[in-house]
Design a protein around this motif. Structure first.
Motif: not given
Length: 303
Positions: A157-164, A294-302
């Motif tokens: 829901g935040n636009g971060r990739g789950l499957v490609t 994208t995911w590492t940035k999300t995790l490191s920011d939180t």
């Protein structure tokens, strides 16, 4: 720090710490000197971000031949799929994944350097790029735009990739829905079955089919998919046999714009906006690396 020029570095120390132990420590050739894994990753990122030929990758990252060989090895072994699954597991455990997912596709032009390869298209229409497996048609096909590749995505829901997944450019969106959902597997920390069922799926009219709606209803997933005008006319023409119109939450559908913005962000990397890779596995891996950032940035920011 090996990379002292900031524009050559995309991963912070915190981001690198999240993925470092999953990447191979050697180039895979016995007797060869050790190559720094972080420099290899940054070199790959720089190449796709700028859309360069491999031999034009700056020497600060190391020999371009080593970077390309390392990239191909990791793509063939599906290493970045493993990395991405771990990051998604961390994010899910921290409650950072919005399970109101969106699905869509986007076409990219294949450069003539990508199309200079033998493609076996007989019976390849149903093939798509899976982790580490190169399809016989290399996910390149003819559409109105010429030689193209289609990127099929599921994002949270935040636009971060789950499957490609990738297909040739002429492939339809609807047939790829079930393969995308089959690849939606986010492991749970501490063991247990991976989560495979989102709360709802948002899709445009291309995904409005009886098969897709039945698939979602059978799994208890809410479908937020508008009904095309031709399907509505056909249903009304059949009268009572046409059934009721499918439920559609117009307000919730507004959240589908996250996948459009996700594609816009993805194509900021010039090597993704135009496909230069002959092998679909290499091109798909570049998208996974973008998702990893994208995911590492999300995790490191939180953290």
């Amino acid at each position: 720090m090996l990379l002292v020029v900031s524009r050559f570095q995309m991963l912070s120390d915190e981001q690198w710490a999240l993925i470092e132990d999953l990447l191979p420590a050697r180039t895979g050739r016995p007797g060869r000197p050790f190559s720094d894994a972080r420099a290899m990753v940054e070199g790959i990122i720089y190449r796709y971000r700028c859309g360069l030929a491999w031999r034009d990758v700056p020497g600060v990252f190391g020999p371009w031949q080593t970077i390309w060989t390392w990239h191909r090895r990791l793509a063939r072994e599906g290493i970045w799929d493993v990395v991405l699954q771990r990051l998604q597991a961390f994010a899910d455990a921290a409650g950072l994944i919005d399970w109101s997912v969106s699905v869509d596709s986007s076409i990219v032009r294949a450069h003539q350097h990508a199309t200079n390869i033998t493609r076996h298209t007989q019976g390849a229409g149903s093939n798509y790029t899976k982790p580490g497996i190169e399809p016989p048609d290399h996910a390149i096909g003819r559409s109105r735009g010429g030689w193209t590749t289609k990127i099929h995505r599921v994002v949270d829901g935040n636009g971060r990739g789950l499957v490609t997944l990738l297909t040739p450019g002429q492939a339809g969106d609807s047939p790829m829905f079930e393969p995308l959902m089959a690849h939606l597997q986010v492991p749970r920390q501490g063991g247990g079955r991976a989560r495979t069922r989102p709360d709802r799926v948002r899709g445009d009219k291309a995904y409005s089919s009886r098969a897709i709606r039945t698939h979602l209803r059978r799994r208890g997933i809410q479908a937020v998919i508008p009904e095309p005008a031709d399907q509505a006319r056909h249903r009304k023409r059949r009268g009572s046999r046409g059934g009721r119109p499918p439920a559609f939450n117009e307000v919730d559908y507004r959240g589908r714009n996250v996948i459009e913005r996700s594609f816009n962000e993805l194509k900021q990397w010039r090597g993704i906006a135009t496909r230069y890779d002959k092998l679909a596995t290499l091109y798909r891996t570049a998208i996974l690396i973008h998702d990893t950032i994208t995911w590492t940035k999300t995790l490191s920011d939180t953290a």
